[in-house]
Structures are given as C-alpha cells and as structure tokens.
Enzyme design. Structure first.
Site, PDB file in Angstrom:
ATOM      1  N   CYS A   1       3.487   8.439   1.121  1.00 51.05           N
ATOM      2  CA  CYS A   1       4.007   7.504   2.113  1.00 51.05           C
ATOM      3  C   CYS A   1       4.287   6.190   1.383  1.00 51.05           C
ATOM      4  CB  CYS A   1       2.964   7.331   3.214  1.00 51.05           C
ATOM      5  SG  CYS A   1       3.472   6.203   4.506  1.00 51.05           S
TER       6      CYS A   1
ATOM      7  N   CYS B   1       6.569  -7.024   6.932  1.00 50.56           N
ATOM      8  CA  CYS B   1       7.666  -6.495   7.745  1.00 50.56           C
ATOM      9  C   CYS B   1       8.208  -7.617   8.611  1.00 50.56           C
ATOM     10  CB  CYS B   1       7.169  -5.349   8.623  1.00 50.56           C
ATOM     11  SG  CYS B   1       8.504  -4.481   9.484  1.00 50.56           S
TER      12      CYS B   1
ATOM     13  N   CYS C   1      -1.351   5.717   9.921  1.00 55.51           N
ATOM     14  CA  CYS C   1      -0.108   5.058  10.361  1.00 55.51           C
ATOM     15  C   CYS C   1      -0.422   3.729  11.024  1.00 55.51           C
ATOM     16  CB  CYS C   1       0.626   5.900  11.393  1.00 55.51           C
ATOM     17  SG  CYS C   1       0.980   7.542  10.867  1.00 55.51           S
TER      18      CYS C   1
ATOM     19  N   CYS D   1       6.727  -5.152  15.883  1.00 57.79           N
ATOM     20  CA  CYS D   1       6.279  -4.105  16.807  1.00 57.79           C
ATOM     21  C   CYS D   1       4.830  -4.407  17.188  1.00 57.79           C
ATOM     22  CB  CYS D   1       6.417  -2.732  16.168  1.00 57.79           C
ATOM     23  SG  CYS D   1       8.124  -2.383  15.653  1.00 57.79           S
TER      24      CYS D   1
ATOM     25  N   CYS E   1       1.585  -2.389  15.678  1.00 55.96           N
ATOM     26  CA  CYS E   1       1.538  -2.096  14.236  1.00 55.96           C
ATOM     27  C   CYS E   1       0.875  -3.249  13.490  1.00 55.96           C
ATOM     28  CB  CYS E   1       2.949  -1.886  13.711  1.00 55.96           C
ATOM     29  SG  CYS E   1       2.987  -1.536  11.941  1.00 55.96           S
TER      30      CYS E   1
ATOM     31  N   GLU F   1       0.827  -1.192   0.000  1.00 57.10           N
ATOM     32  CA  GLU F   1       0.000   0.000   0.000  1.00 57.10           C
ATOM     33  C   GLU F   1       0.870   1.254   0.000  1.00 57.10           C
ATOM     34  OE1 GLU F   1      -3.587  -2.236   2.419  1.00 57.10           O
ATOM     35  OE2 GLU F   1      -2.919  -0.320   3.165  1.00 57.10           O
TER      36      GLU F   1
HETATM   37  N1  SAH Z   1       9.564   0.413   9.999  1.00 60.90           N
HETATM   38  C1  SAH Z   1       9.746   1.838   9.887  1.00 60.90           C
HETATM   39  C2  SAH Z   1       8.815   2.430   8.875  1.00 60.90           C
HETATM   40  C3  SAH Z   1       7.337   2.340   9.226  1.00 60.90           C
HETATM   41  S1  SAH Z   1       6.846   3.927   9.618  1.00 60.90           S
HETATM   42  C4  SAH Z   1       9.614   2.466  11.250  1.00 60.90           C
HETATM   43  O1  SAH Z   1       9.332   1.741  12.192  1.00 60.90           O
HETATM   44  O2  SAH Z   1       9.867   3.642  11.396  1.00 60.90           O
HETATM   45  C5  SAH Z   1       5.295   3.758  10.281  1.00 60.90           C
HETATM   46  C6  SAH Z   1       5.161   4.629  11.518  1.00 60.90           C
HETATM   47  O3  SAH Z   1       3.849   4.436  12.063  1.00 60.90           O
HETATM   48  C7  SAH Z   1       6.153   4.219  12.576  1.00 60.90           C
HETATM   49  O4  SAH Z   1       6.551   5.290  13.359  1.00 60.90           O
HETATM   50  C8  SAH Z   1       5.291   3.267  13.375  1.00 60.90           C
HETATM   51  O5  SAH Z   1       5.838   3.058  14.623  1.00 60.90           O
HETATM   52  C9  SAH Z   1       3.970   3.994  13.394  1.00 60.90           C
HETATM   53  N2  SAH Z   1       2.839   3.107  13.709  1.00 60.90           N
HETATM   54  C10 SAH Z   1       2.788   1.775  13.555  1.00 60.90           C
HETATM   55  N3  SAH Z   1       1.593   1.297  13.964  1.00 60.90           N
HETATM   56  C11 SAH Z   1       0.881   2.345  14.370  1.00 60.90           C
HETATM   57  C12 SAH Z   1      -0.450   2.492  14.865  1.00 60.90           C
HETATM   58  N4  SAH Z   1      -1.258   1.449  15.024  1.00 60.90           N
HETATM   59  N5  SAH Z   1      -0.877   3.742  15.167  1.00 60.90           N
HETATM   60  C13 SAH Z   1      -0.062   4.791  14.985  1.00 60.90           C
HETATM   61  N6  SAH Z   1       1.189   4.712  14.510  1.00 60.90           N
HETATM   62  C14 SAH Z   1       1.658   3.502  14.212  1.00 60.90           C
END
Ligand code: SAH
Length: 372
Positions: free
Chosen positions: A116, A123, A346, A127, A130, A103
């Site tokens: 984005c 991935c 995000c 985390c 996420c 996406e």
């Molecule tokens: N793997 C990289 C790139 C992904 S960026 C990284 O971790 O930076 C995506 C961003 O959205 C990251 O800061 C991630 O931590 C955040 N994110 C992931 N899940 C989320 C959620 N459920 N709500 C808000 N932010 C989230």
C-alpha cells in the site's frame, strides 16, 4: 581540482534517474545524443539487477559512466522505522525531506503480497473519517519517492515475501499528483521495471473527475473509487471533494473508464460508519447508483483513531448491507482489517507532516484535535 561553492551547488542539481519512467529516460538519453535503448539498459540495472552504482554498469561506455556519475544520482528514500503486526502486516515509516515522513504498508496473504503506497505527504482533501486528512498537507511525492517505496520494501523483505500487487491507497490523493503517480505506475508495470500486470496495480481516488478522464490515455491500471455515500448530501459531508465533482459526474467518469478495457470494472470502496451510511435504505440507494457502472464493492470496516467521532458499523449491519448488494448481483467483499494493532489499517496512516495547509491549526482551534 578546485572544489568551490559552484561545485557544491552543481552537486545539488544532479538529476535523480529514479524520477524517470521509460519514456522520461528515453528522452534523457536522446538529448545526450544516445540511442533510446539505453533507457532499457538502465532500467534493467536499476530494477532487475538492483545495481545502483554507475561504475558497475558495464554495457555503458566508460565516458557515459563517468558522465552519469558526475551529472546524475540515484537517490531513494530511507526506511526509518519498521513495525510488524501480529498478522504479519508490516508498516514502514519512510523519511522524506525536512523531517517529513510517510508510511507504506505491506500486507502478506497466502498467494500474494500487497504493498500500500503513499502518493503525497499528508493530504489536501478533508475526508471526515480519515486520519491522514487531520495531518494537513505538505507536498506531492516525487516519482523516486513513490517507486522508491517499492524498491526499499523489496530490499527489506528480501527472501521473506514478494510484492505481487500494489494499491495506491496510502497517504494522499494519487490523482492530485497525476504526473508523478502515472510515471511511478508505469515503472511498476514496465517489463524492465517491476513487471506487474495492470490488474495488479490499483489507483484509488476520492473522485477527481478530470484526472480520471485523463488517466486511461496514459496509464491503464485498475481503479478503485472511495465512494462512502450514495447520495450527494451525505457524500458532500464525508468526502468534501464531492462538492466539486458530484456523484452524477463521478459515475459518468467511472462508466467511461470501465468501458475502455475488456471486462473492466470499478471497485467502489465504502467505509462502514454506524448510523451514518449503513442502513438498508443506504444499501438500496447504492444499488441504484451503481446500475450505470460495472462494479465491485469493497466494504471497509471503519478503523477508529483518536477523536475520530465515528463508530464502525456492527458486524450484522455490515452483513445485512452486503446481502442487499449481493442480491442485486453486485460482487461485494468485506475488507479484512489488517495491521490494526500497529495503526497500519486503512485511514490510520499519519506519518509526520509539516502541515502547510494550516488544517491542523484550524482543527486545534475548533477543539477537534489537540496540539502535541
Ligand atoms: N485518497 C485516495 C487514496 C487513499 S485510499 C482515496 O480516497 O481513495 C485509503 C482508503 O481508506 C480510502 O478508501 C479511504 O476512504 C479509506 N479510509 C480512510 N479512512 C478510513 C478509516 N478511518 N477507516 C477505514 N477506511 C478508511
């Protein structure tokens, strides 16, 4: 001429010229006995003129055009599906190989348009907050599949909007696909590529320290670090890669990266999870941690997804957290949630991943997610 299976397999091995940045194209042409400047000429056709047919590249000799047509290809991924949110955010589901889908999201604002971009199918990190992590992992995207997200988005947007900024914040951990992501970002910044300034291209990482240390030598972009916790105990849980690269090491890498460009800072992303990382004490610990690094902080309201087990902090908790950082002199913004009515916010990007990591299976066995 006989068409046989040898021809068919030769066809499969054609070189996709969207897989090269300027340096790669220069090497390609020099290996053919051509001059380096052919790379610039080709970049102009592809990225400025949007001419993808070798036979129309009139500043190449006829024999060169024929050679390119026979040996090379210009393949881009395709948009399978588009969704437009009530706030104008657009999400594109993009088809990669073998039924995998990623996406990309376009976020229009008054003075800019941010794309984005995804770097991997799924991935490999896990985390806990996420939803991409739930999908498991299939593979790294090729350069053509990363820069292709900009090309197909630009085509689709046509006259409606312009891409002025790129954030590598889609699916995947960009620094675990280092070479391809660097080449794609070079194309984004190349004057004969997309010509974006290095301030407008941001790589976001969960903190892959050795790759952060290598990055500034090859590609000078803005950096965002997904921090989410200011102590190792909590960060080990939320962002498990912290067990490998703990905060002390991460902060040194951040300070180093920030010191290399004039007026550079690191943007720290911090997802606001109710009762988990949003207390005043958490904010004060964060202030202390960030003393070592020129920082900006971006607080991200947690975006829920099915079975996510977390709640977003209240508006007032986020505001209080922000105030503590602000009083300590740290520029802090609260990310506006965009596109949440189409699951484009995000942490909500899921695509369709043929999981090779077996994570989905494990999560199903643990009862965390359910089989479709
Ligand atoms: N793997 C990289 C790139 C992904 S960026 C990284 O971790 O930076 C995506 C961003 O959205 C990251 O800061 C991630 O931590 C955040 N994110 C992931 N899940 C989320 C959620 N459920 N709500 C808000 N932010 C989230």
């Amino acid at each position: 001429m006989m068409m046989n299976s040898a021809n068919a397999s030769a066809k499969q091995e054609k070189i996709n010229l969207f897989d090269f940045d300027r340096k790669g194209l220069e090497t390609f042409f020099v290996d053919l006995g051509e001059k380096k400047f052919r790379a610039t000429q080709l970049l102009k056709w592809l990225y400025h003129e949007q001419v993808y047919d070798f036979s129309e590249m009139t500043n190449f000799s006829k024999s060169m055009r024929q050679y390119l047509s026979e040996q090379c290809t210009l393949e881009l991924p395709e948009i399978l599906f588009e969704q437009i949110a009530s706030d104008g955010t657009r999400k594109w589901i993009i088809e990669m190989n073998a039924g995998n889908r990623i996406e990309s999201v376009f976020i229009p604002e008054e003075n800019r348009g941010t794309l984005c971009v995804s770097s991997q199918i799924g991935c490999a990190l896990a985390c806990t907050f996420c939803s991409t992590a739930r999908q498991g992992f299939n593979r790294n995207l090729a350069v053509s599949e990363i820069i292709g997200q900009l090309l197909v988005a630009r085509q689709r947007l046509a006259e409606d909007a312009r891409i002025t900024n790129v954030v590598m914040m889609g699916m995947g951990e960009p620094l675990l696909n280092f070479d391809h992501v660097v080449a794609a970002m070079n194309l984004m910044m190349d004057d004969f590529g997309f010509g974006l300034s290095k301030r407008r291209v941001t790589v976001s990482t969960s903190g892959i320290v050795p790759a952060m240390n290598r990055l500034h030598d090859v590609c000078d972009v803005s950096m965002a670090v997904s921090l989410h916790a200011a102590n190792d105990e909590l960060r080990n849980e939320l962002v498990p890669i912290n067990q490998k690269y703990p905060l002390a090491e991460l902060m040194i890498a951040c300070a180093e990266y920030a010191s290399l460009g004039p007026r550079k800072h690191i943007t720290f992303e911090y997802v606001m999870l109710a009762g988990i990382n949003d207390s005043l004490e958490d904010a004060r610990t964060l202030v202390k941690l960030l003393r070592q690094v020129p920082s900006k902080v971006n607080l991200i309201p947690f975006n829920p997804f099915p079975n996510s087990n977390y709640r977003c902090s209240s508006k007032s908790a986020i505001q209080r957290f922000k105030d503590v950082l602000h009083q300590a002199g740290i520029v802090t913004t609260i990310r506006k949630t965009r596109g949440d009515d189409i699951d484009a916010a995000c942490g909500q990007l899921v695509g369709k991943v043929k999981d090779k990591s077996r994570r989905q299976l494990k999560l199903q066995q643990m009862g965390v997610i359910h089989a479709d």
